[in-house]
Design an enzyme around this catalytic site. Structure first.
Site, PDB file in Angstrom:
ATOM      1  N   GLU A  63       0.786  -1.226   0.000  1.00 12.45           N
ATOM      2  CA  GLU A  63       0.000   0.000   0.000  1.00 12.45           C
ATOM      3  C   GLU A  63       0.825   1.287   0.000  1.00 12.45           C
ATOM      4  O   GLU A  63       0.397   2.295  -0.563  1.00 12.45           O
ATOM      5  CB  GLU A  63      -0.926   0.006   1.236  1.00 12.45           C
ATOM      6  CG  GLU A  63      -1.980  -1.084   1.237  1.00 12.45           C
ATOM      7  CD  GLU A  63      -3.025  -0.881   0.159  1.00 12.45           C
ATOM      8  OE1 GLU A  63      -3.470   0.273  -0.044  1.00 12.45           O
ATOM      9  OE2 GLU A  63      -3.384  -1.867  -0.515  1.00 12.45           O
TER      10      GLU A  63
ATOM     11  N   SER B  53     -53.688 -28.126  35.903  1.00 10.60           N
ATOM     12  CA  SER B  53     -53.544 -28.427  37.334  1.00 10.60           C
ATOM     13  C   SER B  53     -52.220 -27.974  37.920  1.00 10.60           C
ATOM     14  O   SER B  53     -52.076 -27.940  39.148  1.00 10.60           O
ATOM     15  CB  SER B  53     -53.716 -29.934  37.560  1.00 10.60           C
ATOM     16  OG  SER B  53     -55.030 -30.324  37.242  1.00 10.60           O
TER      17      SER B  53
END
Length: 812
Positions: free
Chosen positions: A87, A462
């Site tokens: 780069e 229940s």
């Protein structure tokens, strides 16, 4: 000649001055709008949200950007040299702008009329990546140059490189070099080879074009060019260059694989974090530690899935998911690639049917055997209550081309299965503070994201009765109170038909003790008890447990569990029975930490007082006492006073109720759990009308766990399917694993209780020599008098109900 030289000289001076004035003017014009470079030191890169179990295992990661920032000191020198070679090989010498590169870019512009290369240095790219857009224009380029000059004046070269390598996009949602190393190689940037570093260094230029997963050939060309540049610049020697050049491209896609499968937990944590922090939750790098230990969650996953598969196989085989006959292996593999693994059940296509079993093609491309023994369960499904004939051979079950499901066993073999049609949810809490220890919201999160544990409001049947029995025990009833289990009819104005509630087996036992009525789950007794204590009293009492009154019916059907509640709400309410009467609130997030490890939040839920949180221990099996309490290993950001849970029920009430719920296991509808061999468990089954919902809630002093099973669109689970046959086995498998090697833990007995011998016929204190007398627990103020002191007007001895409400048949 001299005149020509002077002309060139003055022309040059004029052009230079013009450029200088233009640049100065642009600087004066643009500099006020340029951002402060100092902000780069304080910038917060986007880091995903990560969710962990209580023992540090990764559950999930949320966020678009995969990023793990690294410090400059942790970046390998080889990578820095590879990046600079690719780069900006003059990075160490320029001051933010490389005039040679800019002149080269300008020449290309003049020759072609297009901007082909930007001539950008790494510093200029930092300026663009952090402050500017990717637009290609002269104004943006000038801003980039000006910012680069400022950055070079205020930041060191090391700081600039650190900013750059952590920001750049490198393909496949990887931002920064550490994330790229993890995505492409499954390793840290410090652990990869020189060739792999060169490959990553080549990505910033064009992450898609040079991506090794998409274009390995171009990626290798780019990598080799970078290695050649490094060698030419003297950054590596001949031997290292040759070794790296010869290394093959071995990148493959690696994603952060969850170490613990808990997607419903992950989604709950994500939603809570978004509620706290908004969209910042996905980008600020929060680390969330939940209250869920990995071993308990794994046990919950396995128990729920195996329980659903077991129920599903009892009701027969519904056939293949689809049929794909007459296709090639390649076509079959394409079809398999479209299918997902759901709940550990893998898709497969039958390629051959033999007498010993079948051969199936899996997504790996291999053909594997499935034995006939694992297929014998597959009687044809006719309806919920009916099955076809038993298959006699594999050909009765499968044909070539069938898309089926298989499950891999621990020995590597494949088992013939199908995706269950029913669904389930499991919630397990620490009753001392409400910490969620395990939660599963369905068979497979990939199949359905709907979290049935926290979102599905269903009738608990229940399993809701213990809340009403607790209310009764605090309203004059005792465990020995006699209530008439007899038919009852309700006929009120406006009702088209009379309501005739009944017991599940349509039998009646006559006068029955409250304890026996609970463990035998007698509906008519529950209705009469609710009549006696009153709807208003019951609703006010039950709402103490954290239930919303709007979810509770304001009529006698409340006694049958017709409220609409989630498994998480039921488990939270049951925690009060398990902890001796305290109200706790279920919670999931134990700790939140920032990206730099700073503790932002530590949970401080209301807890059972420390002197009451430790249950009595009963020697059982081996192993030391082990009480699981949340947050004991965490220090709050600031000193917090531990919150004390509110007592909402008399501890004597929960102690008596606990002994009644233990009888559900010993002699009632939960007898199957006796096989666990534990003396400290208590619970209650629940089954709604037509068996549309199956429940079991139970606990010891360590964990309270609720299991629900049913269909998302309510329909019957089957004529002979109840809470004890569908939900209880799942509960047993989970609690068996959770309590393995743990000693029995029971609630400490509170003061103010008495044990008396009771006459089984009257519910009164037994006289000496009374046959079949038994011992019963009572609050000291509620002990029954002897039979000789029976008050007139009570139709049933020992019952607090008036005579007309205890009559064999009531007409309204």
């Amino acid at each position: 000649m001299m005149r020509l030289l002077k002309l060139f000289w003055w022309s040059f001076v004029a052009v230079f001055c013009g450029l200088l004035l233009s640049f100065s003017g642009a600087y004066l014009y643009l500099s006020p709008s340029l951002p402060s470079v100092d902000s780069l030191r304080r910038i917060q890169l986007q880091i995903p949200l990560r969710v962990y179990s209580s023992d540090g295992k990764l559950i999930a990661e949320f966020g678009e950007m995969r990023r793990s920032p690294v410090r400059f000191a942790d970046i390998p020198p080889d990578f820095i040299q590879a990046l600079l070679a690719a780069e900006d090989d003059n990075f160490a010498n320029h001051y933010g702008v490389d005039l040679t590169s800019l002149m080269r870019a300008a020449t290309q512009l003049l020759k072609t009329g297009h901007i082909q290369t930007g001539g950008s240095t790494i510093t200029m790219q930092v300026a663009k990546n952090y402050f500017l857009t990717s637009e290609r224009s002269f104004s943006r380029k000038i801003n980039e140059i000006l910012l680069a000059l400022q950055i070079e004046r205020e930041l060191s070269k090391d700081e600039i490189l650190e900013l750059y390598v952590n920001k750049i996009y490198l393909g496949n949602r990887a931002y920064g070099i550490e994330a790229a190393a993890q995505v492409y190689y499954g390793k840290s940037i410090r652990e990869i080879s020189l060739a792999q570093m060169a490959m990553i260094a080549g990505l910033p230029k064009a992450p898609s074009r040079f991506n090794p997963l998409v274009n390995p050939t171009r990626s290798k060309e780019r990598r080799d060019w970078i290695l050649g540049r490094m060698y030419k610049l003297g950054r590596i020697d001949q031997a290292r260059y040759q070794q790296a050049i010869n290394e093959p491209i071995d990148a493959s896609y690696h994603v952060p694989t969850p170490e613990l499968a808990a997607p419903y937990i992950a989604e709950m944590a994500r939603a809570e974090m978004v509620g706290r922090y908004g969209s910042d939750a996905y980008t600020e790098g929060f680390r969330v530690t939940t209250t869920v230990p990995s071993d308990l969650q794994q046990a919950a996953n396995t128990s729920l899935r195996e329980g659903l598969i077991e129920y599903d196989q009892r009701h027969g085989y519904r056939g293949p998911e689809t049929r794909l006959p007459g296709m090639t292996k390649e076509t079959w593999l394409q079809e398999l690639a479209k299918q997902k693994s759901l709940g550990g059940l893998e898709p497969a296509i039958v390629t051959q049917v033999e007498k010993s079993g079948i051969l199936v093609l899996t997504r790996s491309g291999q053909e594997e055997a499935v034995s006939w023994d694992s297929m014998k369960w597959a009687r044809p499904f006719l309806n919920t209550n009916s099955l076809g004939p038993r298959p006699q051979q594999p050909a009765d079950v499968s044909q070539v081309g069938d898309l089926v499901r298989v499950q891999r066993q621990t020995d590597g073999s494949l088992r013939f299965v199908q995706l269950p049609a029913a669904q389930s949810a499991l919630v397990s809490l620490d009753p001392n503070d409400g910490a969620i220890r395990a939660l599963v919201g369905g068979f497979s999160f990939e199949q359905s994201n709907y979290n049935r544990a926290a979102q599905a409001k269903r009738q608990p049947g229940s399993s809701f009765k213990p809340f009403l029995y607790a209310a009764a025990l605090d309203n004059g009833f005792t465990a020995a109170s006699l209530v008439n289990d007899a038919p009852i009819v309700f006929q009120e104005a406006g009702m088209e038909e009379a309501w005739r509630p009944k017991n599940d087996n349509n039998t009646f036992l006559g006068p029955i003790r409250l304890r026996e009525a609970l463990y035998k789950s007698r509906n008519l007794v529950s209705i009469r008890v609710l009549q006696a204590i009153g709807i208003d009293y019951a609703l006010n009492y039950v709402s103490r447990f954290g239930f919303n009154k709007d979810d509770l019916p304001r009529n006698l059907s409340l006694a049958l569990g017709t409220a609409n509640l989630t498994p998480l709400e039921i488990a939270g309410g049951w925690s009060t029975f398990a902890n001796g009467g305290y109200k706790v609130q279920p919670y999931l997030i134990e700790r939140i930490e920032s990206r730099d490890g700073k503790t932002l939040f530590v949970a401080n839920p209301p807890r059972v007082p420390a002197n009451e949180a430790q249950p009595n221990e009963i020697a059982q099996g081996s192993g030391a006492p082990d009480t699981l309490l949340a947050s004991t290993d965490a220090s709050p950001p600031q000193s917090q006073t531990p919150a004390v849970a509110e007592r909402i029920v008399d501890p004597r009430t929960t102690y008596i109720l606990n002994s009644m719920l233990q009888d559900v296991i010993k002699r009632g509808t939960g007898r199957r759990a006796l096989s666990m061999g534990r003396s400290d468990i208590a619970g209650k089954t629940g089954t709604t009308n037509e068996s549309k919902d199956s429940w079991f809630s139970g606990y010891n002093a360590d964990y309270v766990t609720t299991v629900w099973v049913g269909f998302d669109q309510p329909e019957s689970l089957g004529r002979h399917e109840y809470g004890g046959t569908v939900a209880l086995p799942i509960w047993m498998n989970y609690m068996g694993a959770a309590l393995k090697d743990k000693p029995a833990h029971v609630q400490p007995e509170p003061a103010g209780l008495l044990t008396l011998r009771i006459d089984p016929l009257s519910g009164r204190a037994a006289s000496p020599g009374t046959p079949d007398a038994f011992f019963e627990l009572f609050k000291s103020e509620d002990t029954p008098p002897p039979m000789s002191e029976l008050e007139p007007g009570l139709a049933i001895p020992g019952s607090p109900l008036p005579a007309d409400e205890a009559a064999p048949i009531d007409l309204f």
